[in-house]
Write a protein that holds these residues in place. Structure first.
Motif, PDB file in Angstrom:
ATOM      1  N   ASP A   1       0.964  -1.080  -0.104  1.00 51.07           N
ATOM      2  CA  ASP A   1       0.110  -0.203  -0.045  1.00 51.07           C
ATOM      3  C   ASP A   1       0.832   1.078  -0.075  1.00 51.07           C
ATOM      4  O   ASP A   1       2.164   1.239   0.696  1.00 51.07           O
ATOM      5  N   SER A   2       0.710   2.174  -0.924  1.00 51.57           N
ATOM      6  CA  SER A   2       1.649   3.297  -1.058  1.00 51.57           C
ATOM      7  C   SER A   2       0.979   4.630  -0.810  1.00 51.57           C
ATOM      8  O   SER A   2      -0.144   4.979  -1.118  1.00 51.57           O
ATOM      9  N   SER A   3       1.645   5.310  -0.333  1.00 50.96           N
ATOM     10  CA  SER A   3       1.527   6.809  -0.277  1.00 50.96           C
ATOM     11  C   SER A   3       2.924   7.281  -0.159  1.00 50.96           C
ATOM     12  O   SER A   3       3.824   7.140   0.454  1.00 50.96           O
ATOM     13  N   THR A   4       3.078   8.772  -1.232  1.00 54.18           N
ATOM     14  CA  THR A   4       4.358   9.037  -1.129  1.00 54.18           C
ATOM     15  C   THR A   4       4.359  10.559  -0.695  1.00 54.18           C
ATOM     16  O   THR A   4       3.546  11.511  -0.893  1.00 54.18           O
TER      17      THR A   4
ATOM     18  N   GLN B   1       1.693   1.626  -8.329  1.00 55.74           N
ATOM     19  CA  GLN B   1       2.611   2.137  -7.554  1.00 55.74           C
ATOM     20  C   GLN B   1       3.541   3.208  -8.135  1.00 55.74           C
ATOM     21  O   GLN B   1       3.839   4.446  -7.418  1.00 55.74           O
TER      22      GLN B   1
ATOM     23  N   VAL C   1       1.687   6.530  -8.548  1.00 50.87           N
ATOM     24  CA  VAL C   1       1.671   7.412  -7.092  1.00 50.87           C
ATOM     25  C   VAL C   1       3.238   7.898  -7.011  1.00 50.87           C
ATOM     26  O   VAL C   1       3.177   9.322  -6.573  1.00 50.87           O
ATOM     27  N   GLU C   2       4.306   7.262  -7.251  1.00 51.09           N
ATOM     28  CA  GLU C   2       5.532   7.875  -7.008  1.00 51.09           C
ATOM     29  C   GLU C   2       5.719   9.044  -8.316  1.00 51.09           C
ATOM     30  O   GLU C   2       6.406  10.000  -7.736  1.00 51.09           O
TER      31      GLU C   2
ATOM     32  N   LYS D   1      -2.408  10.597  -5.313  1.00 50.41           N
ATOM     33  CA  LYS D   1      -1.718  10.925  -4.049  1.00 50.41           C
ATOM     34  C   LYS D   1      -1.335   9.569  -3.044  1.00 50.41           C
ATOM     35  O   LYS D   1      -0.646   9.417  -2.486  1.00 50.41           O
ATOM     36  N   SER D   2      -2.367   8.346  -3.341  1.00 55.88           N
ATOM     37  CA  SER D   2      -1.827   7.267  -2.494  1.00 55.88           C
ATOM     38  C   SER D   2      -2.642   6.244  -3.227  1.00 55.88           C
ATOM     39  O   SER D   2      -3.850   6.601  -4.222  1.00 55.88           O
TER      40      SER D   2
ATOM     41  N   THR E   1      -4.123   2.144  -2.217  1.00 52.11           N
ATOM     42  CA  THR E   1      -4.430   0.874  -1.291  1.00 52.11           C
ATOM     43  C   THR E   1      -5.191  -0.037  -1.920  1.00 52.11           C
ATOM     44  O   THR E   1      -6.418  -0.019  -2.347  1.00 52.11           O
TER      45      THR E   1
ATOM     46  N   GLU F   1     -11.614  10.257  -3.406  1.00 50.79           N
ATOM     47  CA  GLU F   1     -11.125   8.804  -3.654  1.00 50.79           C
ATOM     48  C   GLU F   1     -11.992   8.312  -4.544  1.00 50.79           C
ATOM     49  O   GLU F   1     -13.221   8.625  -4.712  1.00 50.79           O
TER      50      GLU F   1
END
Length: 225
Positions: free
Chosen positions: A24-27, A130, A133-134, A139-140, A142, A171
């Motif tokens: 799960d990613s948030s940058t 992912q 997101v990067e 923004k994120s 999941t 979202e």
């Protein structure tokens, strides 16, 4: 920020700068080096897009459905190494879908969801989310669910995962479907705008079923003598 018309290429052509383990990613705010790396990736994606724009896409393996409420673009060639195309579908209720047909240069792709090409493609799809997101597209992201599902009410099965994406406008849910047929890989990237996810399901199901039934019909066709 990447231009919107580059997103289909990004989400198929991933790992340009090396993939990380899926999570799960948030940058957070990027460092100067990360900004430089992201700029290099964006330039490479733009180059691939420009090259693909000059190419002729391969013929569709299955007919592209024309359904009430849906409009779709003409096939747009993917980078040459993918040997495929993407088609943008848009629904009057706000749902957007990108359909991909490609082989990644593979000569044999089993009609088996457990086969390495299909499994790898789902990994590529998640890595592409992912990387988006990067790069700051979302923004994120999941992952909220995954599994093996039918395409609508058709006999065709597909690998499936769902992500919740955070955008500047709130979202959204994003569903990915991956399957194979006739030595070809297929992928759908579906993003809904409905407040009630069940409304998105009702909108998407006829398109899923149409694609799945086309694959099943091809499988039942007698072989030419």
């Amino acid at each position: 920020m990447l231009k919107t018309n580059l997103i289909p290429v990004l989400l198929l052509t991933v790992c340009i700068a090396g993939c990380q383990d899926q999570r799960d990613s948030s940058t957070p705010e990027p460092t100067p080096q990360q900004e430089a790396d992201n700029q290099a990736i964006m330039q490479e994606i733009q180059k691939l897009e420009q090259e693909a724009a000059k190419a002729t896409p391969p013929a569709p393996v299955i007919p592209l459905p024309d359904l009430p409420g849906w409009t779709h673009s003409a096939p747009r060639a993917l980078p040459s190494g993918d040997h495929g195309f993407s088609v943008a579908y848009d629904h009057s209720k706000g749902m957007t879908v990108t359909f991909y047909q490609f082989t990644r240069g593979l000569k044999e792709i089993p009609d088996d969801l457990n086969s390495e090409p299909v499994q790898n493609e789902m990994k590529h799809a998640k890595a592409g989310i992912q990387q988006a997101v990067e790069l700051g597209i979302w923004k994120s992201a999941t992952e909220t669910d995954h599994g093996t599902v039918s395409l609508g009410d058709s006999p065709q099965k597909a690998l499936w995962c769902r992500y919740q994406l955070a955008t500047d406008n709130g979202e959204v849910n994003s569903d990915t479907y991956v399957w194979s047929h006739a030595n070809t890989l297929f992928k759908l990237r579906c993003t809904g705008r409905a407040k009630n996810p069940l409304d998105d399901v009702k909108t998407l199901t006829p398109l899923l079923a149409a694609l799945g039934n086309e694959c099943s019909a091809k499988q039942k066709e007698p072989e030419e003598k």
